[in-house]
Design an enzyme around this catalytic site. Structure first.
Site, PDB file in Angstrom:
ATOM      1  CD  GLU B  59      -1.833  -2.334   1.140  1.00  0.00           C
ATOM      2  OE1 GLU B  59      -1.020  -2.719   1.628  1.00  0.00           O
ATOM      3  OE2 GLU B  59      -2.637  -3.456   0.608  1.00  0.00           O
ATOM      4  CG  HIS B 128     -11.592  -5.996   6.216  1.00  0.00           C
ATOM      5  ND1 HIS B 128     -10.877  -6.698   7.186  1.00  0.00           N
ATOM      6  CD2 HIS B 128     -11.068  -6.469   5.075  1.00  0.00           C
ATOM      7  CE1 HIS B 128     -10.057  -7.271   6.588  1.00  0.00           C
ATOM      8  NE2 HIS B 128      -9.937  -7.338   5.429  1.00  0.00           N
TER       9      HIS B 128
END
Ligand code: TPP
Ligand code: MG
Lengths: 332, 325
Positions: B59, B128
């Protein structure tokens, strides 16, 4: 002109650049300590000038450079104006960044210098991205990304280098290894065989050089640059040098043996070494001395002029944040 | 006018932008197969693997590399997969992307869209499910938007791709399948709220999927004779103070609702602004709805404990109106 197999013009220009870097930083240190005009921390690269001079010699203005908090030398060698840089250190109008960045954030996009960085290791992924865009756009420029030995223990080192290999990007990663990370001997905090071994493990061709031998660095960088320009994969250069000053200009570096820096200067000052090379190649002592004096004069004048430049106007505090939702319109 | 899902509206925006501008490209994990929510489906086939680029699970490198690429003439669309994973690239976004233009004295731009699907999404639990829009609204240099409808996910994404500032683009992953008519010619102007429903008695300010729930609440309230005005802010920075102040001047009652944690949330910014600029015009206490400062669970009943519902908005509206009289 070559003399005894030596490219004299290049050698002279390498010395000249190292003299300019040295003189710039000597003046910057004086401006910090004697004059108290430098507003924040500066990280001198005194004793490390060969890396900047030797690598940048092989880049064009269009090529891209990303550097670190210890980036004065790289930036000057890439072609930035010494006056604009000194003004930036003093936080003045007309500084590279209009006085908003200071030493640790100097950038000069006109000469392909995309920024020093105040965050160790952060430039590695950004540099990979610049190379990525060059490839996407079909340009033939190359990217050089310089970081310290401390940066190899940060995550972006792995992520950025892996990225460059995976996407076969035209980039040279340079670890300018001055053996210290702030007040810590880097080797005491680094596992395995170090920078080059890590690069090799990612399948990258890596070369280790004496970072105080400017001729060797220039030769090595020339070879690497030509391979990259021919479409070759990313490469790694481990340049071993030594940080002669403290971490910042104010740091007395009491955490290391008292005579270490002096010994190192005696043993391997890159400027003294290059003077000897040029002398052996037939350059007169007077010519060598004049390079030194010109550089000194340039930087003394630059400091004087920078000190006479006004601070930026207050309004610029709200300029260049963003177009949409700009604080120049409404800061709250 | 075509009827599109929220997902397909974003696909169309990317497709149209990429056809128009060869410097636009997308980068993120698993994009070649259409992205984890199918929001890149078919793009690889049309634009090839260089412009619909897969990335390693890195990322920080995705964000950092896109930034480097943005500084030298391309317009990357960065896919973070789940907004939660974007936290692995926080330095790149907050210290690098948001600051470069300013620190470098205006020499650089970072024209990039950073897509971060956010929000509650069926038993995805604490790593999440987050909504962190208020964090990004706090960072000078970033534009922060939260589209809540298919139309907005088209028009706002088009605008974000064309924007020279870095745009944190927070889609709600619970609504990929909602459908709506999409007018491709409709332009989005940053910082302009949408009045989703006009009303005269109480103002409900919201964004993202919670704005859809606010419309439901307004429908329920209308059955009780209460006329609620629903403002979908759509962008949090900049945000449409004028629309909110104008509405509150009319209704005198304010409810602010968002899915993210109430404490330190962007709702507090709205309430504070109304208190400062129009406090004297309020006819009842302000109601602020957000998640309790707790963590999202896996078990559905526990997950629901953190949910801001349209029923809660109805109650909040009733309360502020009742306390007034
Ligand atoms: C992410 C991050 N951590 C810590 C620091 C503080 N810091 C600034 S320079 C430095 C040492 C860096 O060492 P190295 O990478 O070898 O570069 P050098 O200073 O030797 O040139 C540290 C720890 C920082 N700027 N960024
Ligand atoms: Mg070091």
């Amino acid at each position: 002109m070559t003399f005894a197999g030596h490219n004299f013009e290049r050698g002279r220009s390498l010395l000249e650049m190292m003299e300019r870097i040295r003189a710039f930083e000597e003046q910057a240190c004086l401006a910090a300590e004697r004059d108290q005009l430098v507003l924040g921390a500066i990280h001198p690269s005194i004793g490390q000038e060969a890396v900047a001079a030797g690598i940048m010699y092989n880049l064009t203005t269009e090529d891209i450079l990303l550097s670190t908090h210890r980036g004065h030398g790289h930036t000057l060698a890439k072609g930035a104006s010494s006056l604009a840089m000194m003004r930036e250190l003093l936080g003045r109008e007309g500084g590279c960044c209009g006085g908003k960045g200071g030493s640790m954030h100097i950038a000069d996009f006109d000469v392909g210098m995309l920024g020093a960085n105040g965050v160790v290791g952060a430039n590695i992924t950004i540099a990979a991205g610049a190379a990525h865009a060059i490839k996407l756009l079909g340009d033939d420029r190359i990217v050089v990304d310089i970081f310290g030995d401390g940066a190899i223990n940060r995550g972006p080192f792995l992520e950025g280098m892996n990225w460059a290999v995976v996407f076969k990007l035209p980039i040279l990663f340079v670890c300018e290894d001055n053996q210290y990370s702030a007040t810590t001997k880097t080797s005491s905090m680094t596992a395995g065989d170090g920078a080059a071994a890590r690069a090799t493990s990612l399948g990258m061709r890596s070369t280790t050089v004496d970072g105080n031998d400017v001729e060797l660095i220039a030769d090595t960088a020339a070879d690497i640059a030509s391979r990259l320009r021919a479409g070759g994969p990313p490469e790694f250069l481990h340049a071993k040098t030594y940080r002669r000053t403290g971490h910042t200009s104010f740091d007395p570096a009491t955490y290391r043996p008292a005579n270490e820096a002096a010994e190192e200067e005696k043993r391997s000052d890159p400027i003294k070494r290059q003077r000897a090379v040029l002398e052996a190649a037939g350059m007169s002592e007077a010519d060598i001395q004049s390079l030194h004096e010109n550089a000194q004069k340039e930087m003394i004048d630059v400091l004087k002029e920078a000190a006479e430049t006004p601070f930026p106007t207050n309004e610029t505090a709200f300029k260049d944040v963003q177009d949409i939702g700009s604080p120049a319109v409404e800061a709250y | 006018m075509p009827k599109l899902t929220y997902r397909d509206a974003s696909l169309a925006a990317i497709q149209h932008s990429m056809r128009d501008d060869s410097t636009v490209w997308c980068v993120g994990e698993d994009l070649g197969r259409g992205g984890v929510f199918g929001q890149y489906k078919g793009l690889r086939e049309e634009f090839g693997d260089a412009r619909i680029s897969d990335a390693p699970i890195s990322e920080a490198a995705i964000m950092g590399a896109a930034f480097g690429a943005a500084m030298i003439g391309t317009r990357p669309i960065v896919e973070m997969r789940f907004s939660d994973f974007a936290l692995c690239a926080t330095d790149e976004l907050v210290n690098q992307i948001a600051k470069a233009r300013f620190m470098f004295g205006g020499q650089s731009r970072a024209p990039m869209v950073i897509r971060k699907p956010m929000g509650l999404w069926r038993s995805s639990a604490a790593q999440h499910s987050q909504s962190l829009e208020s964090w990004y609204a706090h960072i000078p240099g970033l534009v922060v938007v939260c589209p809540g409808t298919p139309q907005d996910n088209y028009s706002m994404l088009m605008a974000a791709i064309a924007c020279d500032d870095p745009v944190v683009y927070l889609e709600h992953k619970g609504i990929w399948d909602i459908e709506g008519e999409v007018d491709f010619s409709k332009k989005y102007e940053f910082g302009k709220a949408e009045i989703r429903r006009e009303g005269t008695d109480v103002t409900i300010v919201s964004w993202s999927n919670t704005a859809n729930l606010a419309v439901e609440a307004a429908n329920a309230l209308s059955g009780q004779g209460v006329s609620a005005e629903v403002i979908d802010l759509r962008s949090l920075w900049p945000w449409d103070k004028e629309a909110v102040l104008k509405s509150v001047a009319k209704t005198g009652h304010l409810v602010v609702a968002h899915e993210s944690v109430a404490v330190g949330g962007f709702g507090a910014e709205i309430v504070a602004t109304v208190a400062e600029k129009a406090g004297h015009t309020l006819k009842g206490p302000v109601r602020r709805l957000g998640a309790p400062r707790s963590l999202v669970s896996y078990a559905p009943n526990l997950e629901d404990m953190l949910r801001v519902t349209s029923e809660m908005m109805v109650t909040a509206a009733q309360e502020t109106l009742k306390k007034a009289s």
